[in-house]
Structures are given as structure tokens and as C-alpha cells.
Design a protein around this motif. Structure first.
Motif, PDB file in Angstrom:
ATOM      1  N   UNK A 191       0.823  -1.208   0.000  1.00  0.00           N
ATOM      2  CA  UNK A 191       0.000   0.000   0.000  1.00  0.00           C
ATOM      3  C   UNK A 191       0.859   1.260   0.000  1.00  0.00           C
ATOM      4  N   UNK A 192       0.683   2.093  -1.017  1.00  0.00           N
ATOM      5  CA  UNK A 192       1.371   3.378  -1.094  1.00  0.00           C
ATOM      6  C   UNK A 192       2.844   3.323  -1.434  1.00  0.00           C
ATOM      7  N   UNK A 193       3.371   2.169  -1.746  1.00  0.00           N
ATOM      8  CA  UNK A 193       4.800   2.029  -2.048  1.00  0.00           C
ATOM      9  C   UNK A 193       5.010   1.813  -3.553  1.00  0.00           C
ATOM     10  N   UNK A 194       6.177   2.227  -4.076  1.00  0.00           N
ATOM     11  CA  UNK A 194       6.447   1.989  -5.503  1.00  0.00           C
ATOM     12  C   UNK A 194       6.533   0.491  -5.801  1.00  0.00           C
ATOM     13  N   UNK A 195       6.107   0.125  -6.994  1.00  0.00           N
ATOM     14  CA  UNK A 195       6.168  -1.281  -7.414  1.00  0.00           C
ATOM     15  C   UNK A 195       7.604  -1.749  -7.609  1.00  0.00           C
ATOM     16  N   UNK A 196       8.453  -0.861  -8.113  1.00  0.00           N
ATOM     17  CA  UNK A 196       9.848  -1.226  -8.397  1.00  0.00           C
ATOM     18  C   UNK A 196      10.716   0.011  -8.294  1.00  0.00           C
ATOM     19  N   UNK A 197      12.030  -0.202  -8.260  1.00  0.00           N
ATOM     20  CA  UNK A 197      12.975   0.904  -8.149  1.00  0.00           C
ATOM     21  C   UNK A 197      13.160   1.663  -9.467  1.00  0.00           C
ATOM     22  N   UNK A 198      12.986   0.964 -10.584  1.00  0.00           N
ATOM     23  CA  UNK A 198      13.238   1.584 -11.886  1.00  0.00           C
ATOM     24  C   UNK A 198      12.402   0.886 -12.953  1.00  0.00           C
ATOM     25  N   UNK A 199      12.178   1.568 -14.080  1.00  0.00           N
ATOM     26  CA  UNK A 199      11.464   0.924 -15.192  1.00  0.00           C
ATOM     27  C   UNK A 199      12.250  -0.296 -15.692  1.00  0.00           C
ATOM     28  N   UNK A 200      11.548  -1.212 -16.354  1.00  0.00           N
ATOM     29  CA  UNK A 200      12.188  -2.403 -16.904  1.00  0.00           C
ATOM     30  C   UNK A 200      12.390  -2.248 -18.410  1.00  0.00           C
ATOM     31  N   UNK A 201      13.555  -2.665 -18.878  1.00  0.00           N
ATOM     32  CA  UNK A 201      13.843  -2.683 -20.312  1.00  0.00           C
ATOM     33  C   UNK A 201      14.144  -4.128 -20.696  1.00  0.00           C
TER      34      UNK A 201
END
Length: 150
Positions: A51-61
Motif C-alpha cells: 500500500x502506497x509504495x512503488x512497485x519497483x525501483x526503476x522501469x524495466x527494459x
């Protein structure tokens, strides 16, 4: 005419053992090829549903044609879903593993964690483009993961 055919067949049969004595060209020491190759697979950083936290640290390529494995973990702070129908249609899902249960779906739109847990998804990136995984009805960029397949 029959005599010539029989003679030719006899000569060909006699040559076969000589060909078999040559070095075995079939075994070059090659391993598996393509998506089954260990050099063509990659583990991705985990996705955290909280809840309220980012899904990941950075976008995925991602690279089209590469096999990926990713862990998706929910901390149980809230009942959360993860959607991404466009992304799920741009990949081929090999399997989804939940507590040792292996699922091999034909397709998926989304999934939801009602409580804390971990699932692992193995897939091949197929269709190049820009995609998103997101928590439905969330606002802002925190609970959205941008994914690019090249």
C-alpha cells in the motif's frame, strides 16, 4: 537395367560403414539453443505490492526473444491487484508458480493478492513496445511500472 540398379545399390550400401567411421559430426558439444539457452534468460528485480509504495525501483527494459523470470511479492498491507493486459499480450507466459504450484496459462489480464504471498512468473518478451503494469484505481506514478520491450 536391373543388374545396374542392384550394383549401384550394393556400392552405396558398402559405402555406408565407411561414412559411419568418420568423426561423429552430430555431436559438436553444443547445448540448447534459442530461448532454452542459459545465456538467453535473465532474472528481473522483484515487484513489491504494498500500500502506497512503488512497485519497483526503476522501469524495466526487456529484449524481445529473451526468457525472463520475475518475483511478485505482496506484503499483505492491503488487498492489491496488478493489471497490465497490453503487457500480458505482448509476452508469452511459460509458467506462474505460487507456493510450488505451477500454472501454465494461455493468457492473463491481471491477478490479485488477498494476503501476503509470492509468485514467480516466467515469460518470453515477444512484441516490442511500451507497456505498463499498475495497481488499478491507484493515483500517481508510484504504483505503476513502465516496461519497454525492444
Amino acid at each position: 537395367m536391373r543388374m545396374m540398379t542392384a550394383a549401384a545399390l550394393t556400392l552405396a550400401m558398402a559405402a555406408l560403414p565407411a561414412l559411419a567411421d568418420d568423426d561423429d559430426d552430430d555431436d559438436k558439444g553444443f547445448g540448447m539453443a534459442g530461448i532454452l539457452s542459459a545465456t538467453n534468460s535473465e532474472d528481473l528485480p522483484p515487484i513489491l505490492l504494498s500500500a502506497g509504495q512503488p512497485l519497483a525501483d526503476a522501469p524495466l527494459e526487456l529484449k524481445s526473444g529473451t526468457y525472463y523470470e520475475i518475483e511478485i511479492e505482496a506484503d499483505g498491507s492491503q488487498e492489491l491487484a496488478l493489471m497490465g493486459p497490453e503487457f500480458f499480450r505482448a509476452i508469452w507466459i511459460d509458467e506462474i508458480v505460487i507456493e510450488g504450484l505451477e500454472i501454465r496459462p494461455l493468457g492473463i489480464d491481471s491477478f490479485e493478492f488477498d494476503e501476503a504471498g509470492v509468485m514467480e512468473v516466467g515469460f518470453v518478451a515477444i512484441k516490442p513496445g511500451s507497456y505498463q503494469l499498475y495497481v488499478p484505481q491507484s493515483r500517481g506514478d508510484l504504483q505503476r511500472l513502465d516496461i519497454t520491450i525492444k
